[in-house]
Design a protein around this motif. Structure first.
Motif, PDB file in Angstrom:
ATOM      1  N   GLN A 250       0.848  -1.192   0.000  1.00  0.00           N
ATOM      2  CA  GLN A 250       0.000   0.000   0.000  1.00  0.00           C
ATOM      3  C   GLN A 250       0.884   1.243   0.000  1.00  0.00           C
ATOM      4  N   SER A 251       0.729   2.066  -1.009  1.00  0.00           N
ATOM      5  CA  SER A 251       1.429   3.343  -1.027  1.00  0.00           C
ATOM      6  C   SER A 251       0.452   4.431  -0.616  1.00  0.00           C
ATOM      7  N   ALA A 252       0.977   5.608  -0.357  1.00  0.00           N
ATOM      8  CA  ALA A 252       0.219   6.810   0.042  1.00  0.00           C
ATOM      9  C   ALA A 252       0.071   6.856   1.552  1.00  0.00           C
ATOM     10  N   TYR A 253       0.220   8.030   2.077  1.00  0.00           N
ATOM     11  CA  TYR A 253       0.081   8.308   3.506  1.00  0.00           C
ATOM     12  C   TYR A 253       1.090   7.539   4.345  1.00  0.00           C
TER      13      TYR A 253
ATOM     14  N   GLU B 284       5.459   8.192  -6.828  1.00  0.00           N
ATOM     15  CA  GLU B 284       6.626   7.774  -7.612  1.00  0.00           C
ATOM     16  C   GLU B 284       7.020   6.337  -7.326  1.00  0.00           C
ATOM     17  N   THR B 285       7.048   5.946  -6.057  1.00  0.00           N
ATOM     18  CA  THR B 285       7.452   4.572  -5.742  1.00  0.00           C
ATOM     19  C   THR B 285       6.400   3.579  -6.226  1.00  0.00           C
ATOM     20  N   ALA B 286       5.125   3.962  -6.200  1.00  0.00           N
ATOM     21  CA  ALA B 286       4.067   3.067  -6.691  1.00  0.00           C
ATOM     22  C   ALA B 286       4.209   2.846  -8.194  1.00  0.00           C
ATOM     23  N   VAL B 287       4.399   3.937  -8.939  1.00  0.00           N
ATOM     24  CA  VAL B 287       4.557   3.832 -10.399  1.00  0.00           C
ATOM     25  C   VAL B 287       5.824   3.062 -10.733  1.00  0.00           C
ATOM     26  N   LEU B 288       6.899   3.347 -10.005  1.00  0.00           N
ATOM     27  CA  LEU B 288       8.172   2.673 -10.254  1.00  0.00           C
ATOM     28  C   LEU B 288       8.061   1.168 -10.060  1.00  0.00           C
TER      29      LEU B 288
ATOM     30  N   GLU C 104      -3.603 -11.878  -4.223  1.00  0.00           N
ATOM     31  CA  GLU C 104      -2.457 -12.790  -4.188  1.00  0.00           C
ATOM     32  C   GLU C 104      -2.889 -14.252  -4.180  1.00  0.00           C
ATOM     33  N   ALA C 105      -4.086 -14.557  -3.678  1.00  0.00           N
ATOM     34  CA  ALA C 105      -4.586 -15.931  -3.690  1.00  0.00           C
ATOM     35  C   ALA C 105      -4.757 -16.452  -5.116  1.00  0.00           C
ATOM     36  N   HIS C 106      -4.886 -15.557  -6.080  1.00  0.00           N
ATOM     37  CA  HIS C 106      -4.999 -15.945  -7.493  1.00  0.00           C
ATOM     38  C   HIS C 106      -3.635 -15.957  -8.186  1.00  0.00           C
ATOM     39  N   GLY C 107      -2.567 -15.697  -7.438  1.00  0.00           N
ATOM     40  CA  GLY C 107      -1.228 -15.691  -8.024  1.00  0.00           C
ATOM     41  C   GLY C 107      -0.920 -14.405  -8.772  1.00  0.00           C
ATOM     42  N   LEU C 108      -1.700 -13.350  -8.532  1.00  0.00           N
ATOM     43  CA  LEU C 108      -1.489 -12.069  -9.201  1.00  0.00           C
ATOM     44  C   LEU C 108      -0.831 -11.096  -8.218  1.00  0.00           C
ATOM     45  N   HIS C 109      -0.340  -9.977  -8.754  1.00  0.00           N
ATOM     46  CA  HIS C 109       0.438  -9.041  -7.948  1.00  0.00           C
ATOM     47  C   HIS C 109      -0.324  -7.725  -7.766  1.00  0.00           C
ATOM     48  N   PRO C 110      -0.763  -7.436  -6.529  1.00  0.00           N
ATOM     49  CA  PRO C 110      -1.492  -6.193  -6.282  1.00  0.00           C
ATOM     50  C   PRO C 110      -0.562  -5.048  -5.885  1.00  0.00           C
ATOM     51  N   HIS C 111      -1.025  -3.853  -6.105  1.00  0.00           N
ATOM     52  CA  HIS C 111      -0.403  -2.663  -5.517  1.00  0.00           C
ATOM     53  C   HIS C 111      -1.508  -1.642  -5.308  1.00  0.00           C
ATOM     54  N   LEU C 112      -1.630  -1.149  -4.089  1.00  0.00           N
ATOM     55  CA  LEU C 112      -2.696  -0.205  -3.751  1.00  0.00           C
ATOM     56  C   LEU C 112      -2.095   1.171  -3.501  1.00  0.00           C
ATOM     57  N   TYR C 113      -2.808   2.185  -3.945  1.00  0.00           N
ATOM     58  CA  TYR C 113      -2.415   3.561  -3.674  1.00  0.00           C
ATOM     59  C   TYR C 113      -3.677   4.303  -3.256  1.00  0.00           C
ATOM     60  N   ALA C 114      -3.788   4.600  -1.949  1.00  0.00           N
ATOM     61  CA  ALA C 114      -5.011   5.232  -1.414  1.00  0.00           C
ATOM     62  C   ALA C 114      -6.204   4.380  -1.825  1.00  0.00           C
ATOM     63  N   ASP C 115      -7.132   4.931  -2.631  1.00  0.00           N
ATOM     64  CA  ASP C 115      -8.304   4.149  -3.024  1.00  0.00           C
ATOM     65  C   ASP C 115      -8.166   3.541  -4.423  1.00  0.00           C
TER      66      ASP C 115
END
Length: 200
Positions: free
Chosen positions: A5-8, A15-19, A122-133
């Motif tokens: 989770q990025s933000a706050y 920048e780190t989320a996009v990177l 992640e249970a589906h083997g996919l890669h999440p990334h959250l930024y705020a909402d």
């Protein structure tokens, strides 16, 4: 705080989320793989947080109890809301949903409310990334596994949509975007059929 989770958070910016997401896609392209990126949109996300669910999650998932939990309950409940336009104003009513915006605490409570999304994806083997909402789901595969990845992503989005409904959130399927990424040489291998976004 959820690790993806990025933000706050210190050192977890736009920048780190996009990177992070861009690096994963570029590394996959270097390996000759195709990548898919799902950009999920929530409708009125901060306004839809259910206070009872949030308080239960703070207690069960994060161990907030006793006076601390009472403080959060006091912060969330007893608020009123109305709509004002010019000189006109609607009647006031109790605010049963939503986290107060305009403060640091509101977004942090929303992040804790939605942290379970990471485990579902992640249970589906996919890669999440959250930024705020905002939620991004990324994964890569070899060209001969594209159909399987597309099916997995559709199943994952169904589960995400079900989870959101059970927690009073709403996945905005019309604004959710699916992007396939490849090198120009492999563009002809990208799928032409649509990914199913959410259950009807």
């Amino acid at each position: 705080m959820p690790r993806l989770q990025s933000a706050y958070r210190t050192h977890h910016s736009t920048e780190t989320a996009v990177l992070k997401v861009l690096t994963d896609i570029l590394l996959a392209a270097d390996n000759g793989d195709l990548s898919v990126l799902a950009l999920l949109d929530l409708s009125a996300a901060f306004d839809a947080v259910d206070h009872d669910i949030l308080l239960r999650r703070l207690r069960v998932s994060y161990g907030v109890v006793s006076l601390a939990l009472d403080w959060f309950r006091s912060y969330l409940t007893g608020r009123i809301e109305c709509v004002r336009r010019g000189a006109s104003r609607s009647t006031t009513r109790s605010a049963l949903l939503g986290v107060p915006q305009g403060s640091v605490l509101g977004p942090l409570l929303f992040i804790l409310y939605t942290a379970d999304l990471i485990d579902i994806i992640e249970a589906h083997g996919l890669h999440p990334h959250l930024y705020a909402d905002d939620t991004q789901i990324q994964c890569s595969c070899s060209p001969d596994s594209v159909d399987s990845l597309q099916s997995t992503l559709s199943d994952c989005l169904d589960d995400v949509s079900d989870w959101m409904r059970s927690d009073r959130l709403q996945l905005n399927t019309s604004k959710t975007e699916i992007l396939w990424c490849s090198t120009p040489r492999r563009r002809h291998l990208l799928p032409t059929t649509a990914v199913r976004v959410g259950v009807d």
